[in-house]
Motif scaffolding. Structure first.
Motif: not given
Lengths: 345, 339
Positions: A199, A218, A220-224, A240-241, A244, B269, B271-272, B274-275, B280-282
């Motif tokens: 990132k 994984v 979802e964390y990195i990608c647009d 991603y949003a 999800y 990470p 799922l969900g 970040r959304t 934002e960072d692990l």
């Protein structure tokens, strides 16, 4: 609108199956069977799916490491098929790869310095005095110390080796890095370090990234933007949003519900699919997911669903949405082909 | 999860007590398992979590008597199965217990099945060996087992070879083999790591069902805290050969005490997350897993711990009970640390 960095249009990669002493072609593995997507400069795209869905083949076809059966890949507007050897070579400088297994992707007989020098030698860059500074810079960037440059790969741990692989990919100042399962061979605590590193690099170097992974969390964390593949086809693509919050395709929904959540209070009933992924040699007709789909309808085994467009560039190929208010223009490529408000930078 | 078995009323079927398994080589002694203790209870899943080299697999191999010797050897401790110390048994007695009393499944089903024998042949061997069935009875029992693990058309599959089955199907066949003699304990070493998520969901569901049907005690070894949260009744967290934290699953996730466990949970990470605008960072655990030949003095996590104190660098904390069975090995929670 800016030109996409890479545009994949109706890409098909079929591998012939040869049998007998005459090596006659008895069939094909339909690894990638008509996919279209674009990647914009500075964008990070994730390709997710299970084994045999064609995600790796799609990535390899983009850098022409595997021959394309039909369709095209345009790099900054130029058709890659029309490029000659030297053109391709120059282009490969801009596209670099990171592999899954940090043990087999580094030559055990080369020191880190040699590993990092190799691409620079091939492309005749950072020669002479610049070389040492470049290697020090690369090692520092990926969180290793310049003092480690003369060690061999076996002297490093798995996570550190993956950092060397990333440094090698960065060596030539690429525009696009394709990571094929870059963190799946790593331990959990190390995986987080590498995800954060990717990132950070993306931000610092304004890189475009394609992350190929089986792990939706994984990605979802990195990608647009995320592309979900099943048996050689794209079933859904969205940012991603949106993916999800509002997954459209039953396969995406199943995939999301199948991921175990590290919270015992949230043990929910999962959607359990029947059977395994069918073989890409003989994919089911109609919608390829119909053999396992929990929402299957009569039409599903007869007709292949078209890619349908929802708001915000969210697309999905499923008959469930045939009669909804979705805009029914057949969307190819899956990303922005007609400029809309939100898409213009 | 609605398990019928009450944890207080049932006796543990297996007790591991201060187990030490060391590996001896020219480089020195690698203390792969260094004083590990926990119990397995019938009808419960005990999750063993940890990263590579934490000793979770070696613990399982020690129970099965499968530690490669040399270089490995169980140097201390007891493994009590119905009050009998497995470490005192000779190979014949141990063989009787393996398979019938304690069975094991592995991560890679392809390399743990014999490629030159049919699935039916390999499963029926269990019945012939442990239950004295004749060939015909054993094969019928094998078909029956394949049906129990929900392999479609078991009559056909029983005559097939491992390469003819998909990954998920092979793991089902492995489970069928392991469960065929109705073992009291099933040790599953990363049973779903090599599988796709949708197939993993099927296998976890199957293990759940079998556990309830047979009231087997399952020791589930995994690096995946998601799988643990979903499957386990109690959790044992291991780091560099030692148990660092142990508790009932909900308790562990809700009141995480050890900085390592906290770090692990924050570094995956989800799922969900970040959304939903969470982190934002692990969170990273700094540094890397120490080599077993070169462990830090004092607490083994001290060189990576974000909350490290002076004491941690010199003295190894004991596993301390914090009440209601929640145990932790950390000076933050053990008396005498900060003094």
């Amino acid at each position: 609108m800016t030109t996409p960095l890479a545009a994949v249009t109706d890409l098909k990669v079929h591998f012939p199956i040869k049998k007998g002493i005459l090596a006659r072609t008895v069939g094909y593995v339909y690894a990638v069977d008509g996919i279209s997507f674009e990647i914009m400069p500075g964008e990070t795209v994730g390709i997710v799916g299970e084994s045999g869905c064609g995600k790796t083949t799609a990535g390899m076809a983009m850098v022409r490491l595997t021959p394309i059966t039909s369709g095209s890949v345009h790099w900054k507007g130029t058709d890659m098929a029309a490029m000659n050897r030297s053109g391709l070579r120059a282009l490969r400088r801009e596209m670099q790869l990171i592999f899954q297994d940090p043990y087999s992707s580094l030559n055990p007989r080369m020191t880190v310095r040699q590993i990092l020098s190799d691409p620079m030698d091939v492309h005749d860059r950072f020669t002479g005095r610049q070389r040492k500074a470049r290697i020090d810079f690369l090692l520092d960037t990926v969180g290793l110390s310049p003092g480690q440059a003369d060690l061999y790969p076996h002297e490093f741990s798995g996570g550190q080796r993956q950092r060397i692989g990333i440094a090698r990919a960065l060596a030539l100042d690429p525009t696009l890095i394709i990571g094929d399962e870059p963190v799946s061979a790593l331990d959990v605590s190390i995986q987080a370090q590498i995800i954060n590193l990717l990132k950070r690099l993306k931000r610092d170097f304004n890189l475009s990234l394609i992350i190929i992974s089986h792990d939706l969390a994984v990605v979802e964390y990195i990608c647009d933007r995320i592309i979900v593949m099943y048996l050689g086809k794209i079933v859904e693509a969205a940012d991603y949003a949106s993916l999800y919050k509002d997954p459209k395709h039953p396969y995406t929904k199943t995939l999301m519900s199948a991921i175990p959540v590290p919270d015992p209070a949230r043990r929910t009933r999962r959607i359990i699919l029947k059977g395994d992924v069918p073989s890409p040699i003989n994919p089911p007709g109609g919608c390829r997911f119909h053999t396992r789909c929990p929402d299957r309808m009569d039409i599903c085994d007869k007709q292949e669903p078209a890619m349908q467009r929802f708001s915000d560039g969210h697309t999905a190929a499923c008959h469930l949405y045939n009669n909804t208010d979705a805009d029914l223009s057949h969307a190819t490529p899956t990303h922005v082909s007609t400029p809309t408000k939100g898409d213009n930078p | 999860m609605g398990t019928a078995v009450d944890k207080n009323s049932s006796e543990p079927v297996l007790s591991i007590d201060n187990l030490k398994t060391h590996f001896f080589s020219r480089k020195g002694v690698a203390r792969a398992v260094d004083g590990v203790s926990f119990d397995l209870t019938p009808g419960e899943v005990t999750g063993i979590v940890g990263e590579s080299g934490c000793g979770k697999s070696v613990t399982a191999l020690s129970v099965m008597g499968l530690v490669p010797n040399p270089p490995g050897r169980v140097v201390d401790g007891r493994i009590l199965f119905h009050g009998k110390n497995l470490l005192d048994l000779d190979i014949t007695a141990l063989r009787k217990i393996r398979g019938a009393g304690i069975a094991m499944i592995f991560q890679e089903p392809m390399s743990s099945l014999n490629p030159v024998y049919t699935i039916g042949n390999q499963i029926s061997e269990m019945f012939r060996l442990h239950k004295g069935y004749d060939k015909k009875q054993a094969l019928a029992a094998a078909v029956d087992m394949l049906e129990r693990v929900q392999i479609p058309s078991p009559h056909k599959r029983v005559n097939e070879y491992p390469h003819q089955l998909s990954g998920g199907m092979r793991q089902r066949a492995m489970i069928a083999m392991a469960m065929s003699c109705d073992p009291e304990i099933l040790i599953a070493d990363e049973p779903t790591t090599a599988l796709d998520v949708t197939v993993q969901a099927q296998i976890l569901d199957l293990m759940h069902r079998l556990k309830d049907d047979f009231s087997t005690a399952i020791q589930l070894i995994t690096h995946d805290l998601g799988v643990i949260a979903e499957m386990a009744d109690q959790v044992v967290v291991m780091y560099a050969g030692q148990v660092v934290e142990q508790a009932r699953t909900r308790e562990l996730f809700q009141h995480t005490l050890h900085p390592y466990t906290r770090g692990l949970l924050a570094s995956i990470p989800v799922l969900g997350h970040r959304t939903r605008g969470m982190d934002e960072d692990l969170v990273e655990i700094k540094g890397m897993i120490p080599s077993l030949h070169d462990l830090p003095a004092g607490c083994r996590f001290s060189n990576r711990c974000p909350e490290v104190m002076d004491t941690c660098k010199t003295r190894l904390p004991d596993l301390t009970d914090m009440g209601s069975g929640h145990q932790v090995r950390c000076w933050l929670h053990t008396k005498g640390g900060s003094a």
